[in-house]
Design a protein around this motif. Structure first.
Motif, PDB file in Angstrom:
ATOM      1  N   SER A 182       0.867  -1.175   0.000  1.00 40.35           N
ATOM      2  CA  SER A 182       0.000   0.000   0.000  1.00 40.35           C
ATOM      3  C   SER A 182       0.903   1.225   0.000  1.00 40.35           C
ATOM      4  CB  SER A 182      -0.896  -0.011   1.236  1.00 40.35           C
ATOM      5  OG  SER A 182      -1.634   1.177   1.308  1.00 40.35           O
ATOM      6  N   LYS A 183       0.839   2.020  -1.069  1.00 35.51           N
ATOM      7  CA  LYS A 183       1.686   3.198  -1.204  1.00 35.51           C
ATOM      8  C   LYS A 183       0.865   4.378  -1.701  1.00 35.51           C
ATOM      9  CE  LYS A 183       5.728   1.431  -0.252  1.00 35.51           C
ATOM     10  NZ  LYS A 183       6.557   1.844   0.819  1.00 35.51           N
ATOM     11  N   THR A 184       1.299   5.555  -1.327  1.00 32.09           N
ATOM     12  CA  THR A 184       0.696   6.787  -1.808  1.00 32.09           C
ATOM     13  C   THR A 184       1.731   7.535  -2.637  1.00 32.09           C
ATOM     14  OG1 THR A 184      -0.702   6.928   0.152  1.00 32.09           O
ATOM     15  CG2 THR A 184      -0.418   8.934  -1.125  1.00 32.09           C
ATOM     16  N   ILE A 185       1.314   7.977  -3.822  1.00 29.97           N
ATOM     17  CA  ILE A 185       2.198   8.701  -4.730  1.00 29.97           C
ATOM     18  C   ILE A 185       1.594  10.074  -4.982  1.00 29.97           C
ATOM     19  CG2 ILE A 185       3.180   8.752  -7.047  1.00 29.97           C
ATOM     20  CD1 ILE A 185       2.943   5.700  -7.076  1.00 29.97           C
ATOM     21  N   LYS A 186       2.411  11.105  -4.884  1.00 26.03           N
ATOM     22  CA  LYS A 186       1.965  12.464  -5.195  1.00 26.03           C
ATOM     23  C   LYS A 186       2.398  12.784  -6.615  1.00 26.03           C
ATOM     24  CE  LYS A 186       1.747  14.051  -0.522  1.00 26.03           C
ATOM     25  NZ  LYS A 186       1.995  15.061   0.448  1.00 26.03           N
ATOM     26  N   VAL A 187       1.438  13.285  -7.424  1.00 26.23           N
ATOM     27  CA  VAL A 187       1.687  13.594  -8.822  1.00 26.23           C
ATOM     28  C   VAL A 187       1.449  15.081  -9.037  1.00 26.23           C
ATOM     29  CG1 VAL A 187       1.000  13.109 -11.195  1.00 26.23           C
ATOM     30  CG2 VAL A 187       0.919  11.289  -9.488  1.00 26.23           C
ATOM     31  N   ASP A 188       2.452  15.778  -9.565  1.00 26.99           N
ATOM     32  CA  ASP A 188       2.304  17.190  -9.919  1.00 26.99           C
ATOM     33  C   ASP A 188       1.675  17.276 -11.301  1.00 26.99           C
ATOM     34  OD1 ASP A 188       3.502  18.158  -7.556  1.00 26.99           O
ATOM     35  OD2 ASP A 188       5.506  17.822  -8.410  1.00 26.99           O
ATOM     36  N   THR A 189       0.684  18.158 -11.436  1.00 28.86           N
ATOM     37  CA  THR A 189      -0.018  18.309 -12.716  1.00 28.86           C
ATOM     38  C   THR A 189       0.106  19.753 -13.209  1.00 28.86           C
ATOM     39  OG1 THR A 189      -2.182  19.017 -11.878  1.00 28.86           O
ATOM     40  CG2 THR A 189      -1.719  16.647 -11.840  1.00 28.86           C
ATOM     41  N   SER A 190      -0.297  19.969 -14.448  1.00 30.04           N
ATOM     42  CA  SER A 190      -0.332  21.320 -15.015  1.00 30.04           C
ATOM     43  C   SER A 190      -1.710  21.941 -14.867  1.00 30.04           C
ATOM     44  CB  SER A 190       0.085  21.274 -16.494  1.00 30.04           C
ATOM     45  OG  SER A 190      -0.792  20.422 -17.202  1.00 30.04           O
ATOM     46  N   PRO A 222      -4.266  24.038 -13.034  1.00 30.40           N
ATOM     47  CA  PRO A 222      -4.227  25.018 -11.946  1.00 30.40           C
ATOM     48  C   PRO A 222      -5.206  24.710 -10.803  1.00 30.40           C
ATOM     49  CG  PRO A 222      -4.801  26.076 -14.054  1.00 30.40           C
ATOM     50  CD  PRO A 222      -4.625  24.613 -14.302  1.00 30.40           C
ATOM     51  N   GLU A 223      -6.296  24.042 -11.121  1.00 30.40           N
ATOM     52  CA  GLU A 223      -7.285  23.715 -10.082  1.00 30.40           C
ATOM     53  C   GLU A 223      -6.859  22.502  -9.256  1.00 30.40           C
ATOM     54  OE1 GLU A 223     -11.293  23.565 -11.447  1.00 30.40           O
ATOM     55  OE2 GLU A 223     -11.003  25.283 -12.777  1.00 30.40           O
ATOM     56  N   ASN A 224      -6.028  21.656  -9.816  1.00 32.46           N
ATOM     57  CA  ASN A 224      -5.517  20.458  -9.135  1.00 32.46           C
ATOM     58  C   ASN A 224      -4.012  20.360  -9.382  1.00 32.46           C
ATOM     59  OD1 ASN A 224      -8.072  19.220  -8.198  1.00 32.46           O
ATOM     60  ND2 ASN A 224      -8.505  19.194 -10.391  1.00 32.46           N
ATOM     61  N   PRO A 225      -3.233  21.228  -8.752  1.00 34.49           N
ATOM     62  CA  PRO A 225      -1.794  21.221  -9.024  1.00 34.49           C
ATOM     63  C   PRO A 225      -1.088  19.941  -8.561  1.00 34.49           C
ATOM     64  CG  PRO A 225      -2.312  22.722  -7.241  1.00 34.49           C
ATOM     65  CD  PRO A 225      -3.612  22.234  -7.790  1.00 34.49           C
ATOM     66  N   GLN A 226      -1.698  19.249  -7.611  1.00 36.96           N
ATOM     67  CA  GLN A 226      -1.108  18.007  -7.128  1.00 36.96           C
ATOM     68  C   GLN A 226      -2.212  17.005  -6.818  1.00 36.96           C
ATOM     69  OE1 GLN A 226       1.089  17.589  -3.251  1.00 36.96           O
ATOM     70  NE2 GLN A 226       2.841  17.508  -4.670  1.00 36.96           N
ATOM     71  N   LEU A 227      -2.020  15.780  -7.304  1.00 36.43           N
ATOM     72  CA  LEU A 227      -2.969  14.698  -7.035  1.00 36.43           C
ATOM     73  C   LEU A 227      -2.274  13.639  -6.195  1.00 36.43           C
ATOM     74  CD1 LEU A 227      -4.510  14.184 -10.580  1.00 36.43           C
ATOM     75  CD2 LEU A 227      -5.537  15.399  -8.653  1.00 36.43           C
ATOM     76  N   GLU A 228      -3.070  12.938  -5.414  1.00 33.83           N
ATOM     77  CA  GLU A 228      -2.558  11.843  -4.612  1.00 33.83           C
ATOM     78  C   GLU A 228      -3.139  10.547  -5.134  1.00 33.83           C
ATOM     79  OE1 GLU A 228      -3.204  11.396  -0.204  1.00 33.83           O
ATOM     80  OE2 GLU A 228      -1.606  12.911  -0.222  1.00 33.83           O
ATOM     81  N   LEU A 229      -2.261   9.646  -5.571  1.00 28.31           N
ATOM     82  CA  LEU A 229      -2.692   8.335  -6.036  1.00 28.31           C
ATOM     83  C   LEU A 229      -2.379   7.308  -4.967  1.00 28.31           C
ATOM     84  CD1 LEU A 229      -1.242   8.318  -9.673  1.00 28.31           C
ATOM     85  CD2 LEU A 229      -3.574   8.847  -8.978  1.00 28.31           C
ATOM     86  N   LYS A 230      -3.341   6.450  -4.691  1.00 28.94           N
ATOM     87  CA  LYS A 230      -3.127   5.372  -3.728  1.00 28.94           C
ATOM     88  C   LYS A 230      -3.078   4.069  -4.500  1.00 28.94           C
ATOM     89  CE  LYS A 230      -5.113   7.889   0.004  1.00 28.94           C
ATOM     90  NZ  LYS A 230      -4.946   7.836   1.376  1.00 28.94           N
ATOM     91  N   ILE A 231      -1.999   3.323  -4.263  1.00 27.12           N
ATOM     92  CA  ILE A 231      -1.789   2.056  -4.960  1.00 27.12           C
ATOM     93  C   ILE A 231      -1.858   0.927  -3.944  1.00 27.12           C
ATOM     94  CG2 ILE A 231      -0.145   0.700  -6.289  1.00 27.12           C
ATOM     95  CD1 ILE A 231       0.976   3.319  -7.342  1.00 27.12           C
ATOM     96  N   TYR A 232      -2.691  -0.061  -4.260  1.00 25.97           N
ATOM     97  CA  TYR A 232      -2.834  -1.243  -3.414  1.00 25.97           C
ATOM     98  C   TYR A 232      -2.641  -2.471  -4.288  1.00 25.97           C
ATOM     99  CZ  TYR A 232      -5.361   2.064  -0.457  1.00 25.97           C
ATOM    100  OH  TYR A 232      -5.720   3.152   0.293  1.00 25.97           O
ATOM    101  N   GLY A 233      -2.069  -3.494  -3.724  1.00 27.31           N
ATOM    102  CA  GLY A 233      -1.949  -4.740  -4.469  1.00 27.31           C
ATOM    103  C   GLY A 233      -1.014  -5.707  -3.803  1.00 27.31           C
ATOM    104  N   LYS A 234      -0.935  -6.866  -4.401  1.00 24.76           N
ATOM    105  CA  LYS A 234      -0.030  -7.906  -3.916  1.00 24.76           C
ATOM    106  C   LYS A 234       1.231  -7.846  -4.777  1.00 24.76           C
ATOM    107  CE  LYS A 234      -0.299 -12.463  -2.051  1.00 24.76           C
ATOM    108  NZ  LYS A 234      -0.661 -12.125  -0.704  1.00 24.76           N
ATOM    109  N   VAL A 235       2.389  -7.890  -4.127  1.00 25.63           N
ATOM    110  CA  VAL A 235       3.652  -7.831  -4.846  1.00 25.63           C
ATOM    111  C   VAL A 235       3.981  -9.230  -5.360  1.00 25.63           C
ATOM    112  CG1 VAL A 235       6.101  -7.272  -4.704  1.00 25.63           C
ATOM    113  CG2 VAL A 235       4.439  -5.928  -3.395  1.00 25.63           C
ATOM    114  N   LYS A 236       4.103  -9.322  -6.673  1.00 21.71           N
ATOM    115  CA  LYS A 236       4.420 -10.600  -7.310  1.00 21.71           C
ATOM    116  C   LYS A 236       5.942 -10.761  -7.350  1.00 21.71           C
ATOM    117  CE  LYS A 236       3.883 -13.023 -11.660  1.00 21.71           C
ATOM    118  NZ  LYS A 236       3.445 -12.923 -13.040  1.00 21.71           N
ATOM    119  N   PRO A 237       6.445 -11.889  -6.893  1.00 23.30           N
ATOM    120  CA  PRO A 237       7.896 -12.079  -6.933  1.00 23.30           C
ATOM    121  C   PRO A 237       8.388 -12.181  -8.373  1.00 23.30           C
ATOM    122  CG  PRO A 237       6.818 -14.073  -6.166  1.00 23.30           C
ATOM    123  CD  PRO A 237       5.756 -13.029  -6.313  1.00 23.30           C
TER     124      PRO A 237
END
Length: 149
Positions: free
Chosen positions: A15-23, A25-40
């Motif tokens: 479970s990780k959160t990634i911050k994404v900068d955008t162009s 102006p109303e949403n200069p930064q978005l937060e993406l949450k990633i969930y999943g099982k890590v495959k070897p």
């Protein structure tokens, strides 16, 4: 979406959160949450080599390495950090219909004591570029051990 991680969490939930900068102006930064099982990407068993025994005994262990992807995995180089107290060699194997490798590590130390090394397996993979296998050992003097009282 495919995310690659080298966190050593294979087989576990991530479970990780990634911050994404955008162009935007109303949403200069978005937060993406990633969930999943890590495959070897590769299975290494055992993950660590432990060489224990007495002087004069043959002390060795074999590590099996199998790719867990359809692309496969080629080991293109083999080295050790020190390479003083161990001998090591790699061979190709096939088990249960899967191609893999066997790394055989053998004690070369004569003097009793502890020793440590790391064997590096260089691969052709962008994900698992180098696989490190820690080697630890304890060589005891020849003859019987301590007696219990």
């Amino acid at each position: 979406m495919r995310v690659t991680t080298s966190s050593g969490n294979a087989g576990h939930d991530l479970s990780k959160t990634i911050k994404v900068d955008t162009s935007d102006p109303e949403n200069p930064q978005l937060e993406l949450k990633i969930y999943g099982k890590v495959k070897p990407y590769v299975t290494v068993s055992p993950r660590r080599v432990i060489l224990k025994g007495r002087q004069g005994e043959s002390i060795a262990q074999t590590v099996k390495i199998f790719p867990e992807t359809d692309e496969g995995l080629n080991i293109t180089g083999l080295s050790a950090a020190r390479g003083v107290d161990i001998d090591y060699r790699l061979s190709q194997i096939r088990e249960n219909g899967k191609n893999g490798y066997a790394l055989h590590v053998e004690n070369q130390r004569d003097k009793p004591g502890r020793f440590y090394d790391t064997v590096f397996l260089k691969t052709d993979s962008d994900v698992a570029g180098t696989i490190s296998i820690v080697v630890s050992g304890l060589l005891r003097p020849a003859g019987p051990g301590k007696t219990k009282q």
